[in-house]
Design a protein around this motif. Structure first.
Motif, mmCIF file in Angstrom:
data_model
loop_
_atom_site.group_PDB
_atom_site.id
_atom_site.type_symbol
_atom_site.label_atom_id
_atom_site.label_comp_id
_atom_site.label_asym_id
_atom_site.label_seq_id
_atom_site.Cartn_x
_atom_site.Cartn_y
_atom_site.Cartn_z
ATOM 1 N N LEU A 1 0.491 -1.190 -0.006
ATOM 2 C CA LEU A 1 0.178 0.036 0.146
ATOM 3 C C LEU A 1 0.844 1.474 -0.096
ATOM 4 O O LEU A 1 0.309 2.418 -0.029
ATOM 5 C CB LEU A 1 -0.870 0.015 1.127
ATOM 6 C CG LEU A 1 -1.986 -1.179 1.169
ATOM 7 C CD1 LEU A 1 -2.861 -1.105 2.583
ATOM 8 C CD2 LEU A 1 -3.062 -0.906 0.128
ATOM 9 N N PHE B 1 0.319 3.883 -2.664
ATOM 10 C CA PHE B 1 -0.756 5.029 -2.345
ATOM 11 C C PHE B 1 -0.627 5.998 -1.653
ATOM 12 O O PHE B 1 -1.447 7.194 -1.492
ATOM 13 C CB PHE B 1 -2.087 3.933 -2.134
ATOM 14 C CG PHE B 1 -2.351 3.058 -2.997
ATOM 15 C CD1 PHE B 1 -2.585 3.418 -4.220
ATOM 16 C CD2 PHE B 1 -2.394 1.824 -2.241
ATOM 17 C CE1 PHE B 1 -2.982 2.341 -5.089
ATOM 18 C CE2 PHE B 1 -2.729 0.727 -3.260
ATOM 19 C CZ PHE B 1 -3.121 0.924 -4.787
ATOM 20 N N ILE C 1 0.475 9.658 -0.107
ATOM 21 C CA ILE C 1 0.670 11.093 -0.651
ATOM 22 C C ILE C 1 1.678 11.680 0.069
ATOM 23 O O ILE C 1 1.970 11.414 1.154
ATOM 24 C CB ILE C 1 -0.799 11.637 -0.163
ATOM 25 C CG1 ILE C 1 -1.813 11.214 -0.455
ATOM 26 C CG2 ILE C 1 -0.654 13.316 -0.510
ATOM 27 C CD1 ILE C 1 -2.103 11.318 -2.119
ATOM 28 N N ASP D 1 -4.450 23.352 3.922
ATOM 29 C CA ASP D 1 -3.195 22.685 3.338
ATOM 30 C C ASP D 1 -3.417 22.700 1.658
ATOM 31 O O ASP D 1 -4.466 21.753 1.385
ATOM 32 C CB ASP D 1 -3.029 21.495 3.774
ATOM 33 C CG ASP D 1 -1.928 20.768 3.600
ATOM 34 O OD1 ASP D 1 -0.987 21.289 2.669
ATOM 35 O OD2 ASP D 1 -1.506 19.675 3.559
ATOM 36 N N VAL D 2 -2.911 23.375 0.633
ATOM 37 C CA VAL D 2 -3.042 22.955 -0.724
ATOM 38 C C VAL D 2 -1.464 22.606 -1.164
ATOM 39 O O VAL D 2 -1.252 22.792 -2.290
ATOM 40 C CB VAL D 2 -3.315 24.363 -1.439
ATOM 41 C CG1 VAL D 2 -5.035 24.572 -1.098
ATOM 42 C CG2 VAL D 2 -2.821 25.508 -1.106
ATOM 43 N N SER D 3 -0.845 21.786 -0.448
ATOM 44 C CA SER D 3 0.321 21.367 -0.877
ATOM 45 C C SER D 3 0.392 20.799 -2.310
ATOM 46 O O SER D 3 -0.585 19.877 -2.490
ATOM 47 C CB SER D 3 1.221 20.591 0.026
ATOM 48 O OG SER D 3 1.114 21.248 1.523
ATOM 49 N N PHE D 4 1.655 21.057 -2.877
ATOM 50 C CA PHE D 4 1.706 20.260 -4.140
ATOM 51 C C PHE D 4 2.255 18.764 -3.956
ATOM 52 O O PHE D 4 3.639 18.851 -3.595
ATOM 53 C CB PHE D 4 2.561 21.142 -5.230
ATOM 54 C CG PHE D 4 2.701 20.512 -6.521
ATOM 55 C CD1 PHE D 4 1.486 20.858 -7.274
ATOM 56 C CD2 PHE D 4 3.707 19.654 -6.915
ATOM 57 C CE1 PHE D 4 1.548 20.530 -8.682
ATOM 58 C CE2 PHE D 4 3.616 19.323 -8.337
ATOM 59 C CZ PHE D 4 2.551 19.729 -9.249
ATOM 60 N N SER E 1 0.350 13.292 -6.047
ATOM 61 C CA SER E 1 -0.897 13.377 -6.538
ATOM 62 C C SER E 1 -1.013 14.554 -7.621
ATOM 63 O O SER E 1 -1.501 14.369 -8.854
ATOM 64 C CB SER E 1 -2.079 13.165 -5.559
ATOM 65 O OG SER E 1 -3.161 13.367 -6.144
ATOM 66 N N ALA E 2 -1.221 15.500 -6.981
ATOM 67 C CA ALA E 2 -1.063 16.896 -7.615
ATOM 68 C C ALA E 2 0.054 16.810 -8.890
ATOM 69 O O ALA E 2 -0.360 17.232 -10.145
ATOM 70 C CB ALA E 2 -0.636 17.915 -6.850
ATOM 71 N N MET F 1 -1.741 14.540 -11.559
ATOM 72 C CA MET F 1 -2.715 15.397 -12.334
ATOM 73 C C MET F 1 -2.261 16.235 -13.140
ATOM 74 O O MET F 1 -2.675 16.582 -14.147
ATOM 75 C CB MET F 1 -3.629 16.044 -11.059
ATOM 76 C CG MET F 1 -4.571 15.027 -10.393
ATOM 77 S SD MET F 1 -5.413 16.164 -8.896
ATOM 78 C CE MET F 1 -5.976 14.710 -8.169
ATOM 79 N N SER G 1 -6.738 6.201 -8.015
ATOM 80 C CA SER G 1 -6.942 5.079 -6.908
ATOM 81 C C SER G 1 -7.213 5.687 -5.379
ATOM 82 O O SER G 1 -7.086 5.041 -4.530
ATOM 83 C CB SER G 1 -5.499 4.233 -6.745
ATOM 84 O OG SER G 1 -4.245 4.959 -6.127
ATOM 85 N N HIS G 2 -7.455 7.113 -5.423
ATOM 86 C CA HIS G 2 -7.896 7.756 -4.276
ATOM 87 C C HIS G 2 -9.483 7.970 -4.221
ATOM 88 O O HIS G 2 -9.917 8.694 -5.173
ATOM 89 C CB HIS G 2 -7.084 9.010 -4.067
ATOM 90 C CG HIS G 2 -5.672 8.584 -3.212
ATOM 91 N ND1 HIS G 2 -5.255 8.740 -2.005
ATOM 92 C CD2 HIS G 2 -4.476 8.149 -3.576
ATOM 93 C CE1 HIS G 2 -4.265 8.462 -1.668
ATOM 94 N NE2 HIS G 2 -3.544 8.007 -2.605
ATOM 95 N N ILE G 3 -9.968 7.506 -3.091
ATOM 96 C CA ILE G 3 -11.371 7.641 -3.017
ATOM 97 C C ILE G 3 -12.004 8.967 -2.990
ATOM 98 O O ILE G 3 -12.820 9.225 -3.651
ATOM 99 C CB ILE G 3 -11.906 6.745 -1.834
ATOM 100 C CG1 ILE G 3 -13.551 6.959 -1.857
ATOM 101 C CG2 ILE G 3 -11.297 7.265 -0.536
ATOM 102 C CD1 ILE G 3 -14.307 6.232 -2.845
ATOM 103 N N ILE G 4 -11.149 10.002 -2.595
ATOM 104 C CA ILE G 4 -11.571 11.362 -2.341
ATOM 105 C C ILE G 4 -11.534 12.079 -3.808
ATOM 106 O O ILE G 4 -12.447 12.735 -4.039
ATOM 107 C CB ILE G 4 -10.535 12.097 -1.362
ATOM 108 C CG1 ILE G 4 -11.153 13.527 -0.922
ATOM 109 C CG2 ILE G 4 -9.252 12.177 -1.870
ATOM 110 C CD1 ILE G 4 -12.431 13.602 -0.472
ATOM 111 N N VAL G 5 -10.538 11.437 -4.623
ATOM 112 C CA VAL G 5 -10.649 11.948 -6.039
ATOM 113 C C VAL G 5 -12.020 11.409 -6.607
ATOM 114 O O VAL G 5 -12.518 12.303 -7.379
ATOM 115 C CB VAL G 5 -9.279 11.769 -6.428
ATOM 116 C CG1 VAL G 5 -9.304 12.054 -8.328
ATOM 117 C CG2 VAL G 5 -8.228 12.507 -5.940
#
Lengths: 164, 245
Positions: free
Chosen positions: B9, B12, B14, B26-29, B32-33, B36, B115-119
């Motif tokens: 795991l 996965f 971050i 928190d808007v860290s790069f 995942s970003a 994207m 693979s991230h549920i939040i996305v």
């Protein structure tokens, strides 16, 4: 499971929003109109070419029809000419035939007239000669002269009898 | 679940690359970003550079760009009809975003943001809310008739209407969990079998290695298939909102 860590949610959501909206704008304003226009151009070009081909086909058809019409007209005209010529020739032949026939008939009747005249002449001559012969022969036979009128009478009676 | 740095795991996790703060948020790069952004750049380059020649007879690259366009356009037309034309840019973006995200995730050592549920849940929820708003704009309160199945006697309504409402509300959940679970399970399984290759040595590792190769093929299929499923379900939802039943 790292997916369930709430502290990572905020940055992910933020960057998802940013990248997705930017991608949406890029697609909506730049990429999709570009692809759409070329696809449309191609479709139009294909339709155009098909239309052109259809028109050319129709033109060729028209030309062929005109050609066939001309050929048919020529054939009709030729037949007309042949018929006219043959009719003319037939008429001429008939006229010549009629003229010849008339000429021949005229000649025939003329000849017949001549023959008849000659025959009459000959008959008249025969009568004269026969009268002379009869007169001379009767004079020799009976020892005396007979008149010319009697001889002529005798000859005429015989000849008239024969003629009947 | 405590993830070791080399556990199945761990892929996965971050990882913050550039720490950023917007007010208190928190808007860290993160990695995942990063992926994207890579997706954004690659999709744009793929389409814009692919179409730069505007050839009447397309080359391979232009062909691929056109095929992706026509694939989504046909999908939308077949499910929604010509009224769906307005939503084409959105549906297309959704498809390409998920497809490239999934495909980038297939590169070893990369990160799969799908693979991230939040996305996936955020995307599914956005689709769900958008489609529901669309339904209300289009039909007003008549939109509620969507929850009344046609041809069912009034006696069964008290039973059927709650079922329909629950099934409608569960749409964003099923939509997001399907994508998230497929990607997570596939990548975890790949990692597990790849671990067997190492632990079973050169001779014993042949079998799991072959399995990993086959599984990679399957995962590539799933990467495409899940993007397709997400897109076609979005099309169905748009169709439902526009035409009710």
């Amino acid at each position: 499971m790292p997916q369930l860590d709430p502290s990572t949610f905020a940055p992910q959501l933020f960057w998802l929003l940013v990248t997705f909206v930017l991608l949406y704008l890029a697609m909506w304003k730049i990429a999709l109109p570009k692809i759409g226009s070329i696809l449309q151009d191609r479709q139009e070009r294909i339709d155009d070419d098909l239309e052109k081909a259809e028109k050319l086909k129709k033109d060729a058809e028209d030309v062929r029809e005109a050609y066939e019409k001309t050929v048919a007209e020529g054939r009709n005209k030729a037949q007309e000419t042949i018929r006219a010529a043959s009719e003319k020739m037939a008429a001429e032949a008939a006229a010549q035939h009629a003229a010849l026939t008339e000429k021949l008939n005229a000649q025939t009747s003329e000849a017949e007239a001549r023959i008849n005249a000659a025959k009459e002449q000959a008959m008249a001559n025969i009568r004269t000669v026969a009268t002379d012969v009869t007169q001379a022969a009767a004079g020799k036979l009976i020892g005396r002269d007979i008149s010319e009128a009697d001889a002529e009478k005798a000859v005429a009676s015989i000849l008239d009898e024969e003629r009947h | 679940m405590a993830a070791e740095s080399h556990g199945p795991l761990a892929q996965f996790e971050i990882k913050t690359l550039i720490p950023l703060k917007m007010g208190e948020v928190d808007v860290s790069f993160t990695n995942s970003a990063l992926f994207m952004s890579l997706t954004l750049v690659l999709v744009t380059l793929f389409l814009v550079l692919g179409m730069r020649q505007r050839a009447l007879v397309p080359g391979r690259w232009q062909s691929m760009a056109e095929i992706s366009y026509e694939f989504v356009a046909n999908l939308l037309r077949d499910t929604v009809g010509s009224e769906g034309r307005k939503y084409f840019p959105l549906v297309f973006t959704l498809f390409m975003f998920i497809l490239f995200g999934n495909m980038l995730g297939m590169i070893p050592y990369s990160f799969t943001f799908t693979s991230h549920i939040i996305v996936t849940f955020a995307m599914a929820l956005a689709v769900f809310i958008g489609v529901t708003v669309l339904g209300f704009i289009k039909h007003g309160f008549h939109f509620f008739s969507f929850f009344v199945p046609p041809g069912v006697s009034v006696v069964l309504w008290p039973l059927m209407i709650p079922i329909e409402i629950i099934s409608y509300l569960s749409r964003p959940i099923s939509l997001s969990v399907r994508l998230f679970a497929n990607l997570t399970a596939g990548h975890t399984m790949l990692k597990v079998f790849a671990g067997f290759v190492v632990s079973m040595g050169v001779i014993g590792g042949v079998l799991p290695f072959a399995f990993v190769v086959a599984l990679t093929g399957l995962e590539l299929l799933i990467a495409f298939l899940q993007a397709y499923v997400f897109t076609i379900l979005t099309c169905f939802y748009i169709n439902d909102a526009l035409h009710l039943h």
